[in-house]
Scaffold this active site. Structure first.
Site, PDB file in Angstrom:
ATOM      1  N   HIS A  47      10.809  -7.682  16.234  1.00 19.25           N
ATOM      2  CA  HIS A  47      12.096  -7.123  16.443  1.00 19.25           C
ATOM      3  C   HIS A  47      11.982  -5.928  17.300  1.00 19.25           C
ATOM      4  CE1 HIS A  47      16.573  -6.292  14.854  1.00 19.25           C
ATOM      5  NE2 HIS A  47      16.302  -5.480  15.655  1.00 19.25           N
ATOM      6  N   HIS A  91      14.042  -4.021  21.091  1.00 14.68           N
ATOM      7  CA  HIS A  91      14.961  -4.307  22.181  1.00 14.68           C
ATOM      8  C   HIS A  91      14.449  -3.907  23.465  1.00 14.68           C
ATOM      9  CE1 HIS A  91      18.582  -4.414  19.273  1.00 14.68           C
ATOM     10  NE2 HIS A  91      17.624  -4.148  18.594  1.00 14.68           N
ATOM     11  N   GLN A 106      25.794  -6.736  21.126  1.00  8.81           N
ATOM     12  CA  GLN A 106      25.892  -5.514  20.343  1.00  8.81           C
ATOM     13  C   GLN A 106      27.065  -4.851  19.976  1.00  8.81           C
ATOM     14  OE1 GLN A 106      22.923  -2.680  20.380  1.00  8.81           O
ATOM     15  NE2 GLN A 106      24.629  -2.406  18.798  1.00  8.81           N
ATOM     16  N   HIS A 143      21.336  -8.777  13.364  1.00  2.70           N
ATOM     17  CA  HIS A 143      21.182  -7.426  12.627  1.00  2.70           C
ATOM     18  C   HIS A 143      22.308  -7.490  11.516  1.00  2.70           C
ATOM     19  CE1 HIS A 143      19.447  -6.384  16.620  1.00  2.70           C
ATOM     20  NE2 HIS A 143      19.355  -5.219  16.149  1.00  2.70           N
ATOM     21  N   GLU A 180      23.284  -3.460   8.871  1.00  2.13           N
ATOM     22  CA  GLU A 180      22.489  -2.112   9.078  1.00  2.13           C
ATOM     23  C   GLU A 180      23.361  -0.848   9.012  1.00  2.13           C
ATOM     24  OE1 GLU A 180      21.126  -2.044  13.419  1.00  2.13           O
ATOM     25  OE2 GLU A 180      19.680  -0.564  12.942  1.00  2.13           O
ATOM     26  N   ASP A 199      11.557  -2.190  16.495  1.00  2.66           N
ATOM     27  CA  ASP A 199      12.912  -2.113  16.883  1.00  2.66           C
ATOM     28  C   ASP A 199      13.169  -1.202  18.107  1.00  2.66           C
ATOM     29  OD1 ASP A 199      15.452  -2.511  16.804  1.00  2.66           O
ATOM     30  OD2 ASP A 199      16.066  -1.320  15.008  1.00  2.66           O
ATOM     31  N   TRP A 250      18.330   4.785  20.416  1.00  2.00           N
ATOM     32  CA  TRP A 250      18.376   4.916  18.844  1.00  2.00           C
ATOM     33  C   TRP A 250      17.190   5.836  18.422  1.00  2.00           C
ATOM     34  CZ3 TRP A 250      19.883   0.831  22.011  1.00  2.00           C
ATOM     35  CH2 TRP A 250      21.284   0.269  21.824  1.00  2.00           C
TER      36      TRP A 250
HETATM   37  N1  17E Z   1      21.343  -1.860  18.175  1.00  3.39           N
HETATM   38  C1  17E Z   1      21.717  -1.883  17.015  1.00  3.39           C
HETATM   39  O1  17E Z   1      22.511  -2.223  16.486  1.00  3.39           O
HETATM   40  N2  17E Z   1      20.711  -1.326  16.174  1.00  3.39           N
HETATM   41  C2  17E Z   1      19.493  -1.051  16.359  1.00  3.39           C
HETATM   42  N3  17E Z   1      18.720  -0.727  15.357  1.00  3.39           N
HETATM   43  C3  17E Z   1      19.393  -1.101  17.809  1.00  3.39           C
HETATM   44  C4  17E Z   1      20.037  -1.403  18.451  1.00  3.39           C
HETATM   45  C5  17E Z   1      17.889  -0.227  18.128  1.00  3.39           C
HETATM   46 FE   FE2 Z   2      17.302  -3.912  16.356  1.00  2.00          FE
END
Ligand code: 17E
Ligand code: FE2
Length: 426
Positions: A56, A58, A151, A209, A212, A308, A314
């Protein structure tokens, strides 16, 4: 290629391994250590194991921290905002150079399989296309899966679903989602059903995702797991983050675990990222904001660790070393027992391979591709404790990198000095 004097995981013995045409053709237990001959690789008793897997990350956002703005609050939401300000500056060349630099960092630290998310909340789909092209060009050296990651929401972002279908047509490997960020609970639930429908229609893997957030009312995981179960897709589905589970009460979790186990879905936790992004709306007591890694594992479910981010909106640290992520993760998840340490590498190797559905090509076995790493340490515990460097990485019989073990070149040797004084004094 022949490797001698190698230790394998979960064994005390020394082994020799023979590689022909990129495949392991013999793995033989040695009777003690053997002498080195020209042309062989002498592991000198160090651990030879299957390569690290980054499940995982980005890559489209990597190495953009502070451009144009830094994430001041440290929240996920400000990260998404900062990234939306960086997105208009994206170009193919910009994404390519940052992604390649990051991949090199990963590969130089023993990674041979990567699952990267690519933001598709962008009409040009430039991130996704660039990462798919890199995947194809590098396929003999490092195996990459690209996730179409909406996203800003699959259903909340204008034409989000259309971009997802375009990404699927372009040849993305995995379908993503972000239910906790959709505008309403109903949209979040619907998005999970849509993701599973698309997985069936296009025959792709799923990695969402999911939840989160520290909000204990974020319960999209149950929808994802149920849809996976009902459509018999469990092992092809992954829930990333699920940090809300750290805030669910035990009564709900106990019921939820029954479904999760039955569904056979996989879990990815990103401990460094979550300890940093979550807990941000708490004063004290302050939540750790991680999913229940220990409890999921003990219940027999498949959990692995990922980074990540590397220096992005982030998370502005990160160095490509999964052993660092593992160290953090074991601390944060209270997995500090001897048994946890003895099998710690599972969390960044075998469990991740299962999550990525690459088990057929992964593992130290005769007949499988000769892809492996040699680590500075004898077993899981010593590699973890020493944060042992990756000394060699071989992919399908071809050397990707080699490194000399680091050594101290000068030292006043406090031990010798003290013990001679102490002996004289007594
Ligand atoms: N975008 C998101 O929604 N959550 C994350 N942890 C990252 C990007 C890195
Ligand atoms: Fe992520």
């Amino acid at each position: 290629m022949k490797i001698i004097n190698a230790r394998l995981r979960k064994s005390e013995e020394l082994y020799s391994l023979t590689v022909e045409d990129g495949v392991f053709t013999e793995i033989k237990r040695q009777d003690g250590s053997v002498a080195f001959s020209e042309g062989e690789v002498d592991a000198q008793g160090r651990l030879l194991c299957a390569p690290f897997v980054e499940p995982h990350i980005h890559l489209d956002a990597a190495l953009t921290a502070g451009e144009p703005n830094w994430n001041i609050s440290g929240t996920l939401f400000e990260g998404i905002q900062c990234w939306s300000e960086r997105k208009p500056m994206l170009s193919e060349e910009d994404i390519r150079s940052r992604a390649l630099e990051t991949i090199e960092l990963l590969v130089n630290n023993g990674v041979q399989h990567i699952r990267t998310h690519a933001d598709i909340s962008d009409p040009s789909l430039i991130g996704l296309k660039t990462l798919c092209d890199i995947r194809d060009v590098l396929k003999d050296k490092v195996r990459i899966q690209v996730v179409a990651f909406p996203q800003d929401g699959l259903l909340s972002y204008p034409n989000g679903l259309q971009y997802m279908e375009e990404a699927l047509e372009y040849g993305v490997d995995v379908i993503g989602g972000i239910p906790h960020f959709e505008y309403t609970r109903e949209l979040g639930e619907q998005s999970m059903k849509t993701v599973i429908e698309l997985a069936l229609k296009y025959d792709r893997l799923v990695d969402v995702h999911c939840d989160e957030t520290d909000d204990p009312n974020s319960r999209f995981l149950e929808v994802l797991a149920y849809e996976a179960l009902a459509n018999d897709l469990g092992s092809r589905v992954t829930a990333s983050h699920t940090t809300a589970m750290g805030s669910y009460d035990n009564a709900y979790c106990s019921k939820l675990f029954r479904l999760l186990k039955k569904s056979q879905i996989n879990f990815i936790s990103c401990p460094t990222e979550s300890i940093h992004l979550q807990g941000r709306f708490d004063s004290y007591p302050k939540r750790r904001g991680l999913t229940r890694v220990k409890e999921l594992t003990e219940a027999g479910m498949n959990v692995c660790f990922g980074q990540d981010s590397i220096y992005d909106p982030w998370y502005s640290l990160g160095n490509g070393k999964l052993l660092r992520t593992l160290d953090f993760g074991l601390h944060i998840c209270h997995m500090m027992g001897h048994k946890d340490f003895s099998s710690a590498l599972d969390l960044i190797t075998d469990n991740s391979a299962r999550t990525l559905n690459i088990e057929k090509e992964y593992g130290i076995e005769v007949g499988k591709p000769a892809s492996f790493i040699i680590l500075d340490g004898e077993d899981d515990y010593s590699v973890l404790r020493k944060q042992g460097e990756v000394l060699m990485s071989v992919h399908r019989g071809k050397v990707l990198m080699r490194r000399e073990p680091s050594c101290i070149t000068q030292s006043i040797s406090l031990c010798d000095a003290a013990s001679s004084k102490l002996t004289t004094a007594s």
